[in-house]
Design a protein around this motif. Structure first.
Motif, PDB file in Angstrom:
ATOM      1  N   LEU A 288      31.842  48.602  50.878  1.00  0.00           N
ATOM      2  CA  LEU A 288      32.599  47.647  51.105  1.00  0.00           C
ATOM      3  C   LEU A 288      33.070  47.091  49.527  1.00  0.00           C
ATOM      4  O   LEU A 288      33.951  46.402  50.400  1.00  0.00           O
ATOM      5  N   MET A 289      32.725  46.791  48.755  1.00  0.00           N
ATOM      6  CA  MET A 289      33.249  46.213  47.734  1.00  0.00           C
ATOM      7  C   MET A 289      34.193  46.949  47.744  1.00  0.00           C
ATOM      8  O   MET A 289      35.535  46.064  46.896  1.00  0.00           O
ATOM      9  N   GLY A 290      34.507  48.066  47.066  1.00  0.00           N
ATOM     10  CA  GLY A 290      35.454  49.529  46.444  1.00  0.00           C
ATOM     11  C   GLY A 290      36.704  48.374  47.891  1.00  0.00           C
ATOM     12  O   GLY A 290      38.332  48.300  47.622  1.00  0.00           O
ATOM     13  N   VAL A 291      36.509  48.608  48.755  1.00  0.00           N
ATOM     14  CA  VAL A 291      37.767  48.605  49.316  1.00  0.00           C
ATOM     15  C   VAL A 291      38.252  46.978  49.635  1.00  0.00           C
ATOM     16  O   VAL A 291      39.349  46.768  50.273  1.00  0.00           O
ATOM     17  N   LEU A 292      37.147  45.870  49.873  1.00  0.00           N
ATOM     18  CA  LEU A 292      38.137  44.846  50.143  1.00  0.00           C
ATOM     19  C   LEU A 292      38.023  44.780  48.465  1.00  0.00           C
ATOM     20  O   LEU A 292      39.547  43.583  48.059  1.00  0.00           O
ATOM     21  N   LEU A 293      38.475  45.564  47.281  1.00  0.00           N
ATOM     22  CA  LEU A 293      38.915  45.318  46.023  1.00  0.00           C
ATOM     23  C   LEU A 293      40.325  45.939  46.432  1.00  0.00           C
ATOM     24  O   LEU A 293      41.248  45.097  45.330  1.00  0.00           O
ATOM     25  N   SER A 294      40.379  46.624  46.578  1.00  0.00           N
ATOM     26  CA  SER A 294      41.108  47.307  46.980  1.00  0.00           C
ATOM     27  C   SER A 294      43.118  46.388  48.058  1.00  0.00           C
ATOM     28  O   SER A 294      43.839  45.872  47.830  1.00  0.00           O
ATOM     29  N   HIS A 295      41.440  45.791  49.104  1.00  0.00           N
ATOM     30  CA  HIS A 295      42.853  44.936  49.399  1.00  0.00           C
ATOM     31  C   HIS A 295      42.897  44.021  48.656  1.00  0.00           C
ATOM     32  O   HIS A 295      44.175  43.054  49.274  1.00  0.00           O
ATOM     33  N   MET A 296      41.932  43.048  48.329  1.00  0.00           N
ATOM     34  CA  MET A 296      42.541  42.244  47.004  1.00  0.00           C
ATOM     35  C   MET A 296      43.504  42.011  46.568  1.00  0.00           C
ATOM     36  O   MET A 296      44.780  41.698  46.008  1.00  0.00           O
ATOM     37  N   LEU A 297      43.624  43.486  45.657  1.00  0.00           N
ATOM     38  CA  LEU A 297      44.221  43.911  45.220  1.00  0.00           C
ATOM     39  C   LEU A 297      45.940  43.593  45.354  1.00  0.00           C
ATOM     40  O   LEU A 297      46.808  43.447  44.781  1.00  0.00           O
ATOM     41  N   THR A 298      45.873  44.350  46.947  1.00  0.00           N
ATOM     42  CA  THR A 298      47.082  44.019  47.584  1.00  0.00           C
ATOM     43  C   THR A 298      47.439  43.527  48.366  1.00  0.00           C
ATOM     44  O   THR A 298      48.882  42.824  47.619  1.00  0.00           O
ATOM     45  N   LEU A 299      47.139  42.094  47.987  1.00  0.00           N
ATOM     46  CA  LEU A 299      47.043  40.835  48.557  1.00  0.00           C
ATOM     47  C   LEU A 299      48.139  40.345  47.290  1.00  0.00           C
ATOM     48  O   LEU A 299      48.925  39.498  47.251  1.00  0.00           O
TER      49      LEU A 299
ATOM     50  N   THR B  49      50.915  38.638  46.946  1.00  0.00           N
ATOM     51  CA  THR B  49      52.012  37.432  46.694  1.00  0.00           C
ATOM     52  C   THR B  49      52.518  37.111  44.908  1.00  0.00           C
ATOM     53  O   THR B  49      53.596  36.506  45.092  1.00  0.00           O
ATOM     54  N   ALA B  50      52.293  37.812  44.213  1.00  0.00           N
ATOM     55  CA  ALA B  50      53.269  38.067  42.892  1.00  0.00           C
ATOM     56  C   ALA B  50      54.481  38.076  43.464  1.00  0.00           C
ATOM     57  O   ALA B  50      55.332  37.523  42.400  1.00  0.00           O
TER      58      ALA B  50
END
Length: 72
Positions: A26-37, A41-42
């Motif tokens: 779950l942490m890996g999936v959320l980290l991947s999603h956060m990096l995409t966001l 945003t950038a």
């Protein structure tokens, strides 16, 4: 070996290890999603900054092109 033959200690350790693995996935999936966001945003911020810079540049050019000089 059947699940019924395991001791309570082994069952609890299996539960703990299973929870740790599930939370790691779950942490890996959320980290991947956060990096995409973060990347999206950038890109959005860079696009906005580019448009603001262009607008300020055009404002300055229009001010210089007006009769009477650089006054707004």
């Amino acid at each position: 070996m059947r699940f019924d033959h395991l001791s309570v200690r082994q069952k609890l350790w299996a539960l703990v290890v299973g929870l740790i693995l599930a939370l790691s996935v779950l942490m890996g999936v959320l980290l991947s999603h956060m990096l995409t966001l973060t990347d999206e945003t950038a890109r959005s911020v860079a696009f906005s900054e580019q448009r603001i810079t262009l607008a300020v540049r055009w404002r300055g050019l229009v001010a210089l092109a007006r009769p009477g000089g650089a006054g707004l």
